[in-house]
Design a protein around this motif. Structure first.
Motif, short mmCIF file in Angstrom:
data_model
loop_
_atom_site.label_atom_id
_atom_site.label_comp_id
_atom_site.label_asym_id
_atom_site.label_seq_id
_atom_site.Cartn_x
_atom_site.Cartn_y
_atom_site.Cartn_z
N GLY A 68 0.82 -1.21 0.00
CA GLY A 68 0.00 0.00 0.00
C GLY A 68 0.85 1.26 0.00
O GLY A 68 1.97 1.27 0.51
N HIS A 69 0.30 2.30 -0.59
CA HIS A 69 0.98 3.60 -0.59
C HIS A 69 -0.01 4.70 -0.23
O HIS A 69 -1.18 4.66 -0.63
CB HIS A 69 1.56 3.93 -1.97
CG HIS A 69 2.52 2.90 -2.48
ND1 HIS A 69 3.59 2.44 -1.75
CD2 HIS A 69 2.57 2.25 -3.68
CE1 HIS A 69 4.26 1.56 -2.48
NE2 HIS A 69 3.66 1.42 -3.65
N CYS A 135 5.58 8.24 1.98
CA CYS A 135 4.59 7.19 2.20
C CYS A 135 4.80 6.66 3.61
O CYS A 135 5.92 6.30 3.98
CB CYS A 135 4.78 6.08 1.16
SG CYS A 135 3.74 4.63 1.46
N HIS A 140 8.36 2.02 4.10
CA HIS A 140 8.43 2.66 2.78
C HIS A 140 9.09 4.03 2.78
O HIS A 140 9.66 4.44 1.77
CB HIS A 140 7.02 2.80 2.18
CG HIS A 140 6.42 1.50 1.75
ND1 HIS A 140 5.39 1.41 0.84
CD2 HIS A 140 6.72 0.21 2.11
CE1 HIS A 140 5.08 0.14 0.66
NE2 HIS A 140 5.86 -0.60 1.42
CU LIG Z 1 4.31 3.04 0.08
#
Ligand SMILES: [Cu+2]
Length: 151
Positions: A68-69, A135, A140
């Motif tokens: 996910g971002h 992010c 991340h």
């Molecule tokens: Cu991400």
């Protein structure tokens, strides 16, 4: 004497009216992929933008729980703290600690094929301060980050 005062008042009003630029929403597009990368290392918005609309598109295929971002804007100095707290905040909170006042703007977390948008006012930012986007999905932010410049 009275007339002079009225003229002085009128020119003050005109001067302050000029200080408020016409509202202008500037649009920024950014993508995230399955290799944990944004397509931009820097975002720069023009001096006449009063608001910014950021659209994050996940161009990969992996689901949000795996890769996910989101797109988070904060002072560069706050980035590590927000990401650290966000890692523990859970997926349901978009990996942002609820009520985190250091976060200026953020999108929700998206997975492959999904898009999220956030709009914020440039008036929330101070000239001379360094801002970054990143992010906050755990692990991340060390790669998915960049400078946010304005004005
Ligand atoms: Cu991400």
């Amino acid at each position: 004497m009275k007339a002079i005062r009225i003229i002085a008042c009128a020119s003050l009003l005109l001067a302050s009216a000029g200080a408020f630029a016409a509202p202008k929403t500037c649009k920024v597009d950014i993508t995230g992929n399955d290799a944990m990368q944004y397509d931009k290392k820097e975002i720069s918005v023009a001096a006449d933008c009063t608001d910014v609309e950021v659209t994050l598109k996940h161009i990969g295929k992996l689901p949000a729980q795996a890769m996910g971002h989101n797109w988070v804007l904060a002072k560069t100095a706050d980035m590590a703290g927000i990401a650290g707290d966000g890692a523990g905040a859970g997926f349901a909170n978009d990996h942002i600690k609820p009520g985190d006042a250091r976060v200026i703007a953020h999108t929700k977390i998206v997975g492959g094929g999904q898009t999220a948008t956030v709009t914020f006012s440039i008036s929330k930012l101070k000239k001379g301060e360094a801002y970054s986007f990143f992010c906050s999905f755990p692990g991340h932010w060390s790669i998915m980050k960049g400078a946010f410049k304005f004005g």
